[in-house]
Design an enzyme around this catalytic site. Structure first.
Site, PDB file in Angstrom:
ATOM      1  N   GLU A  16      26.644  23.233  23.019  1.00  0.00           N
ATOM      2  CA  GLU A  16      25.372  23.746  22.537  1.00  0.00           C
ATOM      3  C   GLU A  16      25.573  24.931  21.590  1.00  0.00           C
ATOM      4  O   GLU A  16      24.847  25.079  20.606  1.00  0.00           O
ATOM      5  CB  GLU A  16      24.481  24.156  23.719  1.00  0.00           C
ATOM      6  CG  GLU A  16      23.995  23.001  24.571  1.00  0.00           C
ATOM      7  CD  GLU A  16      23.097  22.036  23.795  1.00  0.00           C
ATOM      8  OE1 GLU A  16      22.593  22.405  22.724  1.00  0.00           O
ATOM      9  OE2 GLU A  16      22.905  20.908  24.278  1.00  0.00           O
ATOM     10  N   TYR A  99      17.162  29.161  24.379  1.00  0.00           N
ATOM     11  CA  TYR A  99      17.456  27.745  24.208  1.00  0.00           C
ATOM     12  C   TYR A  99      18.739  27.349  24.941  1.00  0.00           C
ATOM     13  O   TYR A  99      18.759  26.380  25.714  1.00  0.00           O
ATOM     14  CB  TYR A  99      17.588  27.361  22.729  1.00  0.00           C
ATOM     15  CG  TYR A  99      18.237  26.016  22.585  1.00  0.00           C
ATOM     16  CD1 TYR A  99      17.529  24.850  22.913  1.00  0.00           C
ATOM     17  CD2 TYR A  99      19.562  25.894  22.203  1.00  0.00           C
ATOM     18  CE1 TYR A  99      18.146  23.612  22.852  1.00  0.00           C
ATOM     19  CE2 TYR A  99      20.180  24.659  22.137  1.00  0.00           C
ATOM     20  CZ  TYR A  99      19.456  23.515  22.459  1.00  0.00           C
ATOM     21  OH  TYR A  99      20.070  22.299  22.406  1.00  0.00           O
ATOM     22  N   ASP A 117      15.047  23.477  20.709  1.00  0.00           N
ATOM     23  CA  ASP A 117      15.782  23.761  19.485  1.00  0.00           C
ATOM     24  C   ASP A 117      14.997  23.213  18.299  1.00  0.00           C
ATOM     25  O   ASP A 117      13.840  22.800  18.437  1.00  0.00           O
ATOM     26  CB  ASP A 117      17.190  23.165  19.551  1.00  0.00           C
ATOM     27  CG  ASP A 117      17.187  21.640  19.606  1.00  0.00           C
ATOM     28  OD1 ASP A 117      16.098  21.028  19.706  1.00  0.00           O
ATOM     29  OD2 ASP A 117      18.283  21.050  19.529  1.00  0.00           O
TER      30      ASP A 117
END
Length: 344
Positions: A16, A99, A117
């Site tokens: 991520e 996030y 996102d």
């Protein structure tokens, strides 16, 4: 994608972070190489920063790599090497925002936390005709609340990944694949012919143009001077050839000679244009004018320190360079320029 199908919080977290402002196709080889070298939080935490940056070289936004290691060190020091499960503990780690914390908490631990996102912003804005400007921080709360309400009980890990993939592969910024979208019959933007209008996103200020002079300074042994950038700030901790920002009216070669004399006490004898490289940052449009340079015959060469080295051309590969300097370094492979760099 190599990070799908795993519930390992470490691997999910690394993926991520890498995917922030970077395309999937670009990330995959970096992720695989990073995981081979740093297969656990402990190996990442204990690695030299230079090595971490080297494995990030070319991926950009290098503060991500520095914060990744800082967070790994925090996990080892504060959580006995086990990635924390509680959302607040994840969120408290260096470099982790809402996030990323939501993505790890939901995918690794199946906690009902939203992970909003750019892809998810787009899907939700189109699906529900949300016209809030996604570039404004105050809009995030509305989208996060909306995503939170949509999470099916017990399916957070699957739902969040599905929403991300829908935005990445079907509900794309341009040429959305509405005909193959499983939600097209429920999509407000599709129904009203407004897919291209959403999400609403105000334009950023244009990048500021800036010009740098770069010196590929070779000593009589054919070694090049490289310096490490400050740990914090743009390209923090990376190595580069001596680089100086030019005033708008400055002549690059003479400005470079003056700057080297001031910074290193080094008088340059010759400065020959080598290559010009352009690189786009988020806030800067940068032009790098590189020169092959040799010190004066009687010049006192600056000594080596932790942040300054003289390196043979073949040894430059061991140092993590910014993208623009990688391109400049490639110019050394041309025979004419290599001769310039190795003159005695």
């Amino acid at each position: 994608m190599p990070w799908r199908g795993t519930r390992d919080p470490y691997r999910i977290w690394v993926s991520e972070v890498m995917l922030q402002q970077t395309q999937v196709a670009t990330v995959i080889p970096y992720y695989e190489r990073f995981m081979r070298r740093f297969p656990s939080i402990e190996t990442l935490a204990s690695a030299p920063l230079d090595e971490v940056l080297k494995h990030w070289e070319g991926l950009g936004y290098y503060s991500r790599a520095r914060n990744l290691q800082k967070a790994a060190q925090a996990v080892v020091a504060e959580h006995d090497g086990r990635f924390p499960e509680a959302y607040d503990a994840i969120r408290a780690l260096p470099g982790i925002g809402d996030y990323t914390a939501g993505a790890v908490a939901s995918i690794a631990y199946n906690q009902p936390k939203p992970a909003v996102d750019g892809n998810v912003f787009r899907v939700l804005a189109r699906l529900f005709l949300v016209e809030d400007d996604v570039a404004q921080p105050k809009s995030r709360k509305r989208f996060e609340d909306l995503a939170q309400r949509l999470i099916p009980e017990g399916e957070a890990w699957r739902f969040n990944q599905a929403l991300m993939e829908l935005g990445a592969t079907v509900c794309t910024p341009t040429q959305a694949q509405c005909a193959s979208c499983p939600l097209s019959s429920r999509c407000g933007a599709h129904r009203e012919g407004r897919v291209a209008e959403l999400p609403v996103k105000s334009k950023k200020a244009p990048p500021r143009p800036v010009t740098f002079a770069v010196g590929l300074i070779a000593d009589p042994l054919g070694r090049f001077l490289v310096v490490r950038r400050p740990a914090e700030g743009l390209l923090g901790g990376l190595w580069e050839f001596p680089t100086f920002e030019l005033a708008s009216e400055a002549e690059a070669a003479s400005a470079l000679a003056e700057a080297c004399a001031e910074r290193f006490g080094l008088e340059l004898e010759t400065l020959e244009p080598l290559v010009t490289v352009f690189h786009q940052f988020t806030h800067l449009s940068a032009e790098y004018r590189a020169f092959a340079a040799t010190p004066a015959a009687d010049a006192l060469l600056p000594g080596e320190t932790d942040d300054r080295r003289w390196v043979h051309p073949e040894g430059l590969e061991a140092f993590a360079f910014p993208q623009a300097h990688l391109k400049i370094r490639q110019a050394l492979s041309a025979p004419r320029q290599l001769d310039l760099g190795l003159r005695s």
